[in-house]
Scaffold this motif. Structure first.
Motif, PDB file in Angstrom:
ATOM      1  N   LYS A   1       0.823  -1.205   0.000  1.00 51.03           N
ATOM      2  CA  LYS A   1       0.000   0.000   0.000  1.00 51.03           C
ATOM      3  C   LYS A   1       0.864   1.265   0.000  1.00 51.03           C
ATOM      4  O   LYS A   1       0.554   2.250  -0.686  1.00 51.03           O
ATOM      5  CB  LYS A   1      -0.921   0.006   1.222  1.00 51.03           C
ATOM      6  N   ILE A   2       1.923   1.265   0.793  1.00 51.04           N
ATOM      7  CA  ILE A   2       2.824   2.421   0.854  1.00 51.04           C
ATOM      8  C   ILE A   2       3.484   2.646  -0.506  1.00 51.04           C
ATOM      9  O   ILE A   2       3.541   3.774  -1.011  1.00 51.04           O
ATOM     10  CB  ILE A   2       3.882   2.227   1.956  1.00 51.04           C
ATOM     11  N   LEU A   3       3.981   1.557  -1.117  1.00 50.62           N
ATOM     12  CA  LEU A   3       4.617   1.668  -2.434  1.00 50.62           C
ATOM     13  C   LEU A   3       3.613   2.122  -3.489  1.00 50.62           C
ATOM     14  O   LEU A   3       3.914   2.989  -4.324  1.00 50.62           O
ATOM     15  CB  LEU A   3       5.230   0.319  -2.825  1.00 50.62           C
ATOM     16  N   ASP A   4       2.404   1.565  -3.455  1.00 52.90           N
ATOM     17  CA  ASP A   4       1.361   1.946  -4.397  1.00 52.90           C
ATOM     18  C   ASP A   4       1.005   3.419  -4.252  1.00 52.90           C
ATOM     19  O   ASP A   4       0.836   4.138  -5.239  1.00 52.90           O
ATOM     20  CB  ASP A   4       0.120   1.075  -4.162  1.00 52.90           C
ATOM     21  N   ALA A   5       0.911   3.896  -3.002  1.00 58.41           N
ATOM     22  CA  ALA A   5       0.589   5.308  -2.748  1.00 58.41           C
ATOM     23  C   ALA A   5       1.682   6.224  -3.289  1.00 58.41           C
ATOM     24  O   ALA A   5       1.384   7.284  -3.859  1.00 58.41           O
ATOM     25  CB  ALA A   5       0.396   5.531  -1.248  1.00 58.41           C
ATOM     26  N   LEU A   6       2.944   5.846  -3.118  1.00 58.98           N
ATOM     27  CA  LEU A   6       4.058   6.651  -3.630  1.00 58.98           C
ATOM     28  C   LEU A   6       4.027   6.731  -5.155  1.00 58.98           C
ATOM     29  O   LEU A   6       4.235   7.812  -5.737  1.00 58.98           O
ATOM     30  CB  LEU A   6       5.395   6.060  -3.160  1.00 58.98           C
TER      31      LEU A   6
ATOM     32  N   VAL B   1      -3.597   5.250   0.715  1.00 54.64           N
ATOM     33  CA  VAL B   1      -3.218   4.182   1.650  1.00 54.64           C
ATOM     34  C   VAL B   1      -4.467   3.515   2.217  1.00 54.64           C
ATOM     35  O   VAL B   1      -4.468   2.320   2.510  1.00 54.64           O
ATOM     36  CB  VAL B   1      -2.335   4.753   2.790  1.00 54.64           C
ATOM     37  N   ILE B   2      -5.555   4.295   2.361  1.00 51.17           N
ATOM     38  CA  ILE B   2      -6.811   3.752   2.898  1.00 51.17           C
ATOM     39  C   ILE B   2      -7.527   2.975   1.799  1.00 51.17           C
ATOM     40  O   ILE B   2      -7.812   3.531   0.738  1.00 51.17           O
ATOM     41  CB  ILE B   2      -7.733   4.876   3.414  1.00 51.17           C
ATOM     42  N   PRO B   3      -7.823   1.699   2.017  1.00 50.54           N
ATOM     43  CA  PRO B   3      -8.531   0.930   0.980  1.00 50.54           C
ATOM     44  C   PRO B   3      -9.952   1.452   0.767  1.00 50.54           C
ATOM     45  O   PRO B   3     -10.577   1.992   1.659  1.00 50.54           O
ATOM     46  CB  PRO B   3      -8.546  -0.498   1.554  1.00 50.54           C
ATOM     47  N   PHE B   4     -10.443   1.283  -0.434  1.00 53.93           N
ATOM     48  CA  PHE B   4     -11.837   1.531  -0.814  1.00 53.93           C
ATOM     49  C   PHE B   4     -12.240   3.015  -0.749  1.00 53.93           C
ATOM     50  O   PHE B   4     -12.563   3.617  -1.758  1.00 53.93           O
ATOM     51  CB  PHE B   4     -12.796   0.696   0.059  1.00 53.93           C
ATOM     52  N   PHE B   5     -12.225   3.617   0.462  1.00 50.24           N
ATOM     53  CA  PHE B   5     -12.686   4.993   0.621  1.00 50.24           C
ATOM     54  C   PHE B   5     -11.639   6.030   0.240  1.00 50.24           C
ATOM     55  O   PHE B   5     -11.987   7.176  -0.062  1.00 50.24           O
ATOM     56  CB  PHE B   5     -13.102   5.248   2.083  1.00 50.24           C
ATOM     57  N   GLY B   6     -10.355   5.656   0.313  1.00 46.62           N
ATOM     58  CA  GLY B   6      -9.276   6.621   0.154  1.00 46.62           C
ATOM     59  C   GLY B   6      -9.348   7.414  -1.133  1.00 46.62           C
ATOM     60  O   GLY B   6      -9.170   8.639  -1.135  1.00 46.62           O
ATOM     61  N   TRP B   7      -9.599   6.708  -2.245  1.00 46.77           N
ATOM     62  CA  TRP B   7      -9.658   7.362  -3.548  1.00 46.77           C
ATOM     63  C   TRP B   7     -10.709   8.463  -3.563  1.00 46.77           C
ATOM     64  O   TRP B   7     -10.465   9.566  -4.052  1.00 46.77           O
ATOM     65  CB  TRP B   7      -9.981   6.345  -4.634  1.00 46.77           C
TER      66      TRP B   7
ATOM     67  N   MET C   1      -8.399   2.050   9.770  1.00 46.10           N
ATOM     68  CA  MET C   1      -8.767   1.968   8.350  1.00 46.10           C
ATOM     69  C   MET C   1      -7.650   1.338   7.525  1.00 46.10           C
ATOM     70  O   MET C   1      -7.899   0.672   6.524  1.00 46.10           O
ATOM     71  CB  MET C   1      -9.095   3.363   7.813  1.00 46.10           C
ATOM     72  N   LEU C   2      -6.395   1.571   7.942  1.00 50.67           N
ATOM     73  CA  LEU C   2      -5.252   0.990   7.230  1.00 50.67           C
ATOM     74  C   LEU C   2      -5.022  -0.465   7.617  1.00 50.67           C
ATOM     75  O   LEU C   2      -4.879  -1.336   6.759  1.00 50.67           O
ATOM     76  CB  LEU C   2      -3.996   1.819   7.517  1.00 50.67           C
ATOM     77  N   LEU C   3      -4.996  -0.741   8.942  1.00 54.01           N
ATOM     78  CA  LEU C   3      -4.631  -2.077   9.423  1.00 54.01           C
ATOM     79  C   LEU C   3      -5.828  -3.010   9.600  1.00 54.01           C
ATOM     80  O   LEU C   3      -5.644  -4.208   9.806  1.00 54.01           O
ATOM     81  CB  LEU C   3      -3.894  -1.957  10.766  1.00 54.01           C
ATOM     82  N   GLY C   4      -7.051  -2.449   9.517  1.00 50.36           N
ATOM     83  CA  GLY C   4      -8.232  -3.285   9.734  1.00 50.36           C
ATOM     84  C   GLY C   4      -8.369  -4.399   8.708  1.00 50.36           C
ATOM     85  O   GLY C   4      -8.792  -5.508   9.042  1.00 50.36           O
ATOM     86  N   VAL C   5      -7.990  -4.117   7.463  1.00 51.68           N
ATOM     87  CA  VAL C   5      -8.137  -5.124   6.391  1.00 51.68           C
ATOM     88  C   VAL C   5      -7.231  -6.337   6.636  1.00 51.68           C
ATOM     89  O   VAL C   5      -7.710  -7.475   6.616  1.00 51.68           O
ATOM     90  CB  VAL C   5      -7.873  -4.490   5.011  1.00 51.68           C
ATOM     91  N   PRO C   6      -5.907  -6.158   6.853  1.00 49.92           N
ATOM     92  CA  PRO C   6      -5.085  -7.346   7.124  1.00 49.92           C
ATOM     93  C   PRO C   6      -5.451  -8.053   8.423  1.00 49.92           C
ATOM     94  O   PRO C   6      -5.361  -9.280   8.504  1.00 49.92           O
ATOM     95  CB  PRO C   6      -3.654  -6.800   7.172  1.00 49.92           C
ATOM     96  N   ILE C   7      -5.888  -7.286   9.455  1.00 45.13           N
ATOM     97  CA  ILE C   7      -6.311  -7.917  10.719  1.00 45.13           C
ATOM     98  C   ILE C   7      -7.516  -8.822  10.466  1.00 45.13           C
ATOM     99  O   ILE C   7      -7.556  -9.974  10.906  1.00 45.13           O
ATOM    100  CB  ILE C   7      -6.652  -6.850  11.787  1.00 45.13           C
ATOM    101  N   PHE C   8      -8.507  -8.292   9.749  1.00 44.72           N
ATOM    102  CA  PHE C   8      -9.701  -9.090   9.468  1.00 44.72           C
ATOM    103  C   PHE C   8      -9.372 -10.261   8.552  1.00 44.72           C
ATOM    104  O   PHE C   8      -9.981 -11.336   8.668  1.00 44.72           O
ATOM    105  CB  PHE C   8     -10.791  -8.223   8.834  1.00 44.72           C
ATOM    106  N   ALA C   9      -8.400 -10.059   7.624  1.00 41.01           N
ATOM    107  CA  ALA C   9      -8.003 -11.154   6.728  1.00 41.01           C
ATOM    108  C   ALA C   9      -7.439 -12.330   7.519  1.00 41.01           C
ATOM    109  O   ALA C   9      -7.731 -13.492   7.210  1.00 41.01           O
ATOM    110  CB  ALA C   9      -6.960 -10.649   5.728  1.00 41.01           C
ATOM    111  N   VAL C  10      -6.655 -12.034   8.549  1.00 42.77           N
ATOM    112  CA  VAL C  10      -6.098 -13.097   9.397  1.00 42.77           C
ATOM    113  C   VAL C  10      -7.207 -13.785  10.187  1.00 42.77           C
ATOM    114  O   VAL C  10      -7.248 -15.019  10.290  1.00 42.77           O
ATOM    115  CB  VAL C  10      -5.029 -12.514  10.349  1.00 42.77           C
ATOM    116  N   ILE C  11      -8.148 -12.977  10.743  1.00 40.11           N
ATOM    117  CA  ILE C  11      -9.281 -13.551  11.485  1.00 40.11           C
ATOM    118  C   ILE C  11     -10.128 -14.438  10.565  1.00 40.11           C
ATOM    119  O   ILE C  11     -10.530 -15.549  10.934  1.00 40.11           O
ATOM    120  CB  ILE C  11     -10.151 -12.421  12.097  1.00 40.11           C
ATOM    121  N   TYR C  12     -10.386 -13.958   9.353  1.00 42.82           N
ATOM    122  CA  TYR C  12     -11.160 -14.706   8.365  1.00 42.82           C
ATOM    123  C   TYR C  12     -10.470 -16.026   8.031  1.00 42.82           C
ATOM    124  O   TYR C  12     -11.121 -17.081   7.940  1.00 42.82           O
ATOM    125  CB  TYR C  12     -11.318 -13.851   7.103  1.00 42.82           C
TER     126      TYR C  12
END
Length: 416
Positions: A250-255, A292-298, A367-378
């Motif tokens: 995400k950081i690289l993509d944002a740059l 950096v924020i998925p979905f809403f950031g754009w 908003m940044l870390l919630g996606v990978p956290i939920f991915a691990v829980i899932y």
């Protein structure tokens, strides 16, 4: 037989005792939730330099590993393997920290002054534009008597409200702002001190990263039995792959997106000489930060960037809106998949759910870390469900599911 009965009853007794103890602890935690939250906040504040250092070390670690492999090849002429590894490790840490420091230096020296100048310029421009809007509205209302009557009533009520607010509440706000400024200065000094100590902590963590990883593995195998420990280590590696792939990607993509946006806006400015434009660096910075924020950031970046451009130059606003839409499509279909792939292995619905849930709990970090956290829980829930289906002799359901919804290449890579 008696021995077996004693063990069984002892087990039941211990289970009941454990359940009662957990219930009491849960009741105590709910009853004293404010005190627990305060204590937790105090601990986090105390350990903030170590938290910052840990985050820096985690982000810089892939860079260190990359240069570690390079230095190992460069110093292959060194016969002593231990000296070669030590030298490569130390140089890779130095290189990683140097890149991070240079990046922060670039942000401070190049970007921040431009951002400050852009904000000052914006403040200078806004009054003239507001006056133009007021003149337009006044002219429009003068031509419409009905709207003029309603607007006079609204203006009178607004004037009364502002007058009362200035007379009674503004002084309290002013005192709060004055005290907040002094507190803000102290907070900035504390943050800078924490970042400085964080870099020192990051240097120690990165230098000893291989040793710490080995120690962690030894602790896991000392606590659990061999099969369970191997399973725990697999989940730790999976979590690391998800987090490192998502955050660093995400950081690289944002740059990359911020750089493309800056170049496009700069070209537009060059093609329109003599016309006032909103700062390209400010708009590119906003696009990069919110990307950096998925979905809403754009969409957030789109709205803020368009609004700032509209205040200064409507033509630039139109160009930004069109270009940002095209860039969003390119990022979503080409750049993003190349850099990120499907790093989380969850659908767009769960991405949206994770952003809303963890964003409400932890704000921007959520908003940044919630996606990978939920991915691990899932992933853990999915693994548990498949295991229970196998135990219950219903593995045909999991086979049907995998056949109907097969995992993609990225998910297979994460699982391996």
């Amino acid at each position: 037989m008696k021995k077996y009965s004693f063990k069984r009853y002892a087990g039941v007794t211990m289970a009941l005792f454990g359940a009662a103890a957990l219930s009491l602890l849960l009741f105590f935690a709910l009853f004293r939730i404010d005190a627990i939250h305060k204590a937790f906040s105090h601990i986090c504040k105390t350990l903030m330099p170590f938290i910052i250092g840990g985050v820096l070390a985690y982000v810089i670690c892939p860079i260190c590993n990359f240069f570690d492999n390079i230095y190992n090849k460069v110093f292959k002429f060194i016969k002593n393997e231990k000296k070669k590894k030590c030298l490569s490790n130390n140089l890779s840490v130095f290189t990683g920290l140097l890149i991070a420091i240079l990046f922060i230096y670039f942000m401070i020296i190049v970007i921040i002054p431009n951002l400050v100048n852009s904000v000052i310029r914006l403040i200078q421009i806004i009054p003239d534009n507001v006056n133009k809007v007021i003149d337009f509205v006044q002219k429009f209302l003068n031509e419409n008597e009905t709207l003029m009557k309603y607007s006079e009533n609204i203006i009178d009520k607004t004037y009364t409200f502002i007058n009362d607010w200035l007379g009674y509440e503004f002084l309290g706000y002013a005192q709060g702002i004055a005290s907040g400024v002094s507190t803000g200065v102290v907070n900035i000094i504390v943050v800078l001190f924490n970042v400085l100590i964080g870099f020192i902590v990051a240097a120690y963590l990165l230098t000893a990263r291989k040793k710490l990883a080995k120690q962690g593995e030894m602790v896991v195998y000392s606590i659990f039995k061999k099969e369970r420990a191997a399973s725990v280590m697999e989940e730790i590696k999976y979590t690391d792959k998800v987090f490192s792939g998502f955050v660093n990607g995400k950081i690289l993509d944002a740059l990359v997106i911020a750089l493309i946006c800056f170049i496009a806006l700069k070209i537009f400015t060059i093609c329109n000489p003599g016309k006032e434009m909103m700062s390209e660096i400010l708009i590119a910075f906003i696009v990069g930060i919110f990307n950096v924020i998925p979905f809403f950031g754009w969409y957030i970046a789109w709205f803020i960037g368009a609004l700032l451009c509209l205040i200064v130059n409507p033509a630039q606003c139109l160009f930004f809106v069109i270009f940002n839409f095209i860039l969003q499509q390119i990022d979503g279909n080409i750049i993003g998949p190349k850099i990120l792939g499907n790093t989380t292995g969850i659908s767009s619905f769960w991405v949206l759910f994770a952003i809303l849930l963890f964003g409400d709990i932890w704000g921007f970090a959520g908003m940044l870390l919630g996606v990978p956290i939920f991915a691990v829980i899932y992933h853990l829930i999915k693994k548990w469900v498949f295991k229970r289906l196998q135990i219950n002799g219903m593995e045909n359901l999991s086979e049907e599911y995998e056949a109907e919804y097969p995992p993609n290449e990225r998910e297979k890579k994460l699982e391996s």
